[in-house]
Scaffold this motif. Sequence first.
Motif, PDB file in Angstrom:
ATOM      1  N   VAL A  53     -10.041 -85.728   2.926  1.00  0.00           N
ATOM      2  CA  VAL A  53      -9.864 -85.246   4.453  1.00  0.00           C
ATOM      3  C   VAL A  53      -8.576 -85.915   4.759  1.00  0.00           C
ATOM      4  CG1 VAL A  53     -10.404 -85.315   6.788  1.00  0.00           C
ATOM      5  CG2 VAL A  53     -12.181 -84.681   4.968  1.00  0.00           C
ATOM      6  N   ALA A  54      -8.139 -86.996   4.813  1.00  0.00           N
ATOM      7  CA  ALA A  54      -6.956 -87.496   5.219  1.00  0.00           C
ATOM      8  C   ALA A  54      -5.761 -87.009   4.582  1.00  0.00           C
ATOM      9  CB  ALA A  54      -6.810 -89.107   4.837  1.00  0.00           C
ATOM     10  N   ALA A  55      -5.975 -86.681   3.054  1.00  0.00           N
ATOM     11  CA  ALA A  55      -4.792 -86.182   2.323  1.00  0.00           C
ATOM     12  C   ALA A  55      -4.540 -84.677   2.946  1.00  0.00           C
ATOM     13  CB  ALA A  55      -5.171 -86.150   0.940  1.00  0.00           C
ATOM     14  N   LEU A  56      -5.475 -83.870   3.336  1.00  0.00           N
ATOM     15  CA  LEU A  56      -5.527 -82.485   3.854  1.00  0.00           C
ATOM     16  C   LEU A  56      -4.939 -82.370   4.867  1.00  0.00           C
ATOM     17  CD1 LEU A  56      -6.263 -79.596   3.328  1.00  0.00           C
ATOM     18  CD2 LEU A  56      -8.397 -79.967   4.342  1.00  0.00           C
ATOM     19  N   VAL A  57      -5.313 -83.384   6.023  1.00  0.00           N
ATOM     20  CA  VAL A  57      -4.696 -83.511   7.147  1.00  0.00           C
ATOM     21  C   VAL A  57      -3.084 -83.710   7.038  1.00  0.00           C
ATOM     22  CG1 VAL A  57      -4.638 -84.813   9.374  1.00  0.00           C
ATOM     23  CG2 VAL A  57      -6.734 -84.102   8.706  1.00  0.00           C
ATOM     24  N   ALA A  58      -2.775 -84.673   6.343  1.00  0.00           N
ATOM     25  CA  ALA A  58      -1.485 -85.044   6.370  1.00  0.00           C
ATOM     26  C   ALA A  58      -0.599 -83.976   5.355  1.00  0.00           C
ATOM     27  CB  ALA A  58      -1.288 -86.457   5.202  1.00  0.00           C
ATOM     28  N   ALA A  59      -1.046 -83.213   4.487  1.00  0.00           N
ATOM     29  CA  ALA A  59      -0.557 -82.079   4.069  1.00  0.00           C
ATOM     30  C   ALA A  59      -0.159 -81.024   4.866  1.00  0.00           C
ATOM     31  CB  ALA A  59      -1.319 -81.579   2.646  1.00  0.00           C
ATOM     32  N   VAL A  60      -1.221 -80.586   5.828  1.00  0.00           N
ATOM     33  CA  VAL A  60      -1.008 -79.859   6.830  1.00  0.00           C
ATOM     34  C   VAL A  60       0.017 -80.067   7.716  1.00  0.00           C
ATOM     35  CG1 VAL A  60      -2.150 -78.633   8.690  1.00  0.00           C
ATOM     36  CG2 VAL A  60      -3.334 -78.843   6.649  1.00  0.00           C
ATOM     37  N   GLY A  61       0.446 -81.391   7.907  1.00  0.00           N
ATOM     38  CA  GLY A  61       1.462 -81.833   8.933  1.00  0.00           C
ATOM     39  C   GLY A  61       0.729 -82.427  10.107  1.00  0.00           C
ATOM     40  N   LEU A  62      -0.384 -82.393  10.129  1.00  0.00           N
ATOM     41  CA  LEU A  62      -1.055 -83.227  11.344  1.00  0.00           C
ATOM     42  C   LEU A  62      -1.141 -84.444  11.525  1.00  0.00           C
ATOM     43  CD1 LEU A  62      -4.005 -80.669  11.938  1.00  0.00           C
ATOM     44  CD2 LEU A  62      -1.707 -80.373  13.159  1.00  0.00           C
ATOM     45  N   ARG A  63      -0.978 -85.174  12.673  1.00  0.00           N
ATOM     46  CA  ARG A  63      -1.386 -86.493  12.776  1.00  0.00           C
ATOM     47  C   ARG A  63      -2.777 -86.693  13.162  1.00  0.00           C
ATOM     48  NH1 ARG A  63       1.566 -89.149  16.997  1.00  0.00           N
ATOM     49  NH2 ARG A  63       0.638 -90.622  16.511  1.00  0.00           N
ATOM     50  N   MET A  64      -3.527 -87.641  12.443  1.00  0.00           N
ATOM     51  CA  MET A  64      -5.022 -87.882  12.809  1.00  0.00           C
ATOM     52  C   MET A  64      -4.809 -88.850  13.901  1.00  0.00           C
ATOM     53  SD  MET A  64      -7.889 -87.117  12.023  1.00  0.00           S
ATOM     54  CE  MET A  64      -8.274 -86.680  10.282  1.00  0.00           C
ATOM     55  N   ARG A  65      -5.307 -88.545  15.105  1.00  0.00           N
ATOM     56  CA  ARG A  65      -5.353 -89.052  16.196  1.00  0.00           C
ATOM     57  C   ARG A  65      -6.681 -90.276  16.172  1.00  0.00           C
ATOM     58  NH1 ARG A  65      -1.621 -87.484  20.102  1.00  0.00           N
ATOM     59  NH2 ARG A  65      -1.343 -85.360  19.818  1.00  0.00           N
ATOM     60  N   ALA A  66      -6.716 -91.243  16.842  1.00  0.00           N
ATOM     61  CA  ALA A  66      -7.747 -92.364  17.028  1.00  0.00           C
ATOM     62  C   ALA A  66      -9.193 -91.599  17.079  1.00  0.00           C
ATOM     63  CB  ALA A  66      -7.679 -93.327  17.836  1.00  0.00           C
ATOM     64  N   VAL A  67      -9.294 -90.758  18.028  1.00  0.00           N
ATOM     65  CA  VAL A  67     -10.524 -90.202  18.506  1.00  0.00           C
ATOM     66  C   VAL A  67     -11.213 -89.351  17.012  1.00  0.00           C
ATOM     67  CG1 VAL A  67     -11.931 -88.478  19.851  1.00  0.00           C
ATOM     68  CG2 VAL A  67     -10.562 -90.266  20.910  1.00  0.00           C
TER      69      VAL A  67
END
Length: 135
Positions: A53-67
């Motif tokens: 999930v973290a890799a997918l979020v990073a690949a899309v270019g989104l920043r994963m916020r704390a919440v």
Amino acid sequence: MRIRYLLGALGLALIGWGCLLLGREPRPWRIVVWLGGAVVAHDGLVAPFVIAVAALVAAVGLRMRAVPRAALIVAGSLTAVALPPLLRPGAAANPTVLPLDYLRNWLLAMAAIAVLTLGYEGTRAVLRRARRRRP
């Protein structure tokens, strides 16, 4: 630095207490196998899923916020706790042992986590947009 040593000593004391209790069990190997299974489930299922999930979020270019990160941690922890009743092989011999609809309740909990997370992030986005529009 002292708090670190204090916490380490507390951890060692709790490990000792756990080993003492394990030694008093009539069949301790069953608990050891269960704990080993929990480690395998975490390292083989939960951790790779979180990394994916973290890799997918990073690949899309989104920043994963704390919440959202916290929501994923809560959802993963809740899933790990709920896994045994969810994977039980059918009706229990004693119907009072697991009397609830655990799949439905787990899905409701996951939906609640998602709705609360999306609501919080959506509210933040609306407020941020409103602040930018002010002259």
